[in-house]
Design a protein around this motif. Structure first.
Motif, short mmCIF file in Angstrom:
data_model
loop_
_atom_site.label_atom_id
_atom_site.label_comp_id
_atom_site.label_asym_id
_atom_site.label_seq_id
_atom_site.Cartn_x
_atom_site.Cartn_y
_atom_site.Cartn_z
N ALA A 34 -3.90 -9.02 0.20
CA ALA A 34 -4.70 -8.09 1.02
C ALA A 34 -4.36 -6.64 0.69
N VAL A 35 -5.37 -5.79 0.72
CA VAL A 35 -5.17 -4.35 0.58
C VAL A 35 -4.84 -3.83 1.97
N LYS A 36 -3.56 -3.50 2.18
CA LYS A 36 -3.06 -3.17 3.51
C LYS A 36 -2.95 -1.68 3.78
N ALA A 37 -3.01 -0.87 2.72
CA ALA A 37 -2.85 0.58 2.90
C ALA A 37 -3.75 1.32 1.91
N VAL A 38 -4.31 2.43 2.37
CA VAL A 38 -5.18 3.27 1.54
C VAL A 38 -4.86 4.72 1.89
N ALA A 39 -4.64 5.56 0.86
CA ALA A 39 -4.34 6.97 1.12
C ALA A 39 -4.89 7.85 0.00
#
Length: 91
Positions: free
Chosen positions: A37-42
Motif C-alpha cells: 500500500a502507498v501509505k504516505a505522499v508528500a
C-alpha cells in the motif's frame, strides 16, 4: 501546481490533472512500482513536480517521482514500512 496525487491499498500511486476536465476520465498516470500500500505522499516544497511516496510493510521504500513525466527518479529501502513523510522546509 495542478497535479493531485493519491495512493491506496491497491499499491498504486495515481497522478491526476486537477486543472482539467480530463480528470473525470481517470488519472494521467497510474504508477505501480510500490509492492505494498502507498501509505504516505508528500510534495517537495522546493522543487516543482517532485513527489515522495512511502510504501507499506511488504515494500518499505521511499520513492521519488517526477510528476510531470511519471518517471521514478529514485527508490530507497528503509527497512520498515513508511507511514508518513515530511520534507525539511529549509533545505
Amino acid at each position: 501546481g495542478t497535479t493531485l496525487a493519491s495512493g491506496g491499498n491497491d499499491n498504486k500511486l495515481c497522478l491526476w490533472d486537477a486543472s482539467s476536465s480530463a480528470a473525470s476520465f481517470g488519472p494521467r498516470y497510474t504508477l505501480t512500482d510500490h509492492q505494498a500500500a502507498v501509505k504516505a505522499v508528500a510534495w517537495s516544497p522546493h522543487e516543482r513536480n517532485l513527489l515522495a511516496t512511502g510504501g507499506g510493510t511488504a515494500d518499505r521504500c521511499i520513492k521519488f517521482w517526477n510528476s510531470q513525466t511519471g518517471s521514478l527518479l529514485n527508490s530507497i529501502d528503509t527497512g520498515s514500512q513508511v507511514c508518513a513523510l515530511q520534507w525539511n522546509p529549509y533545505e
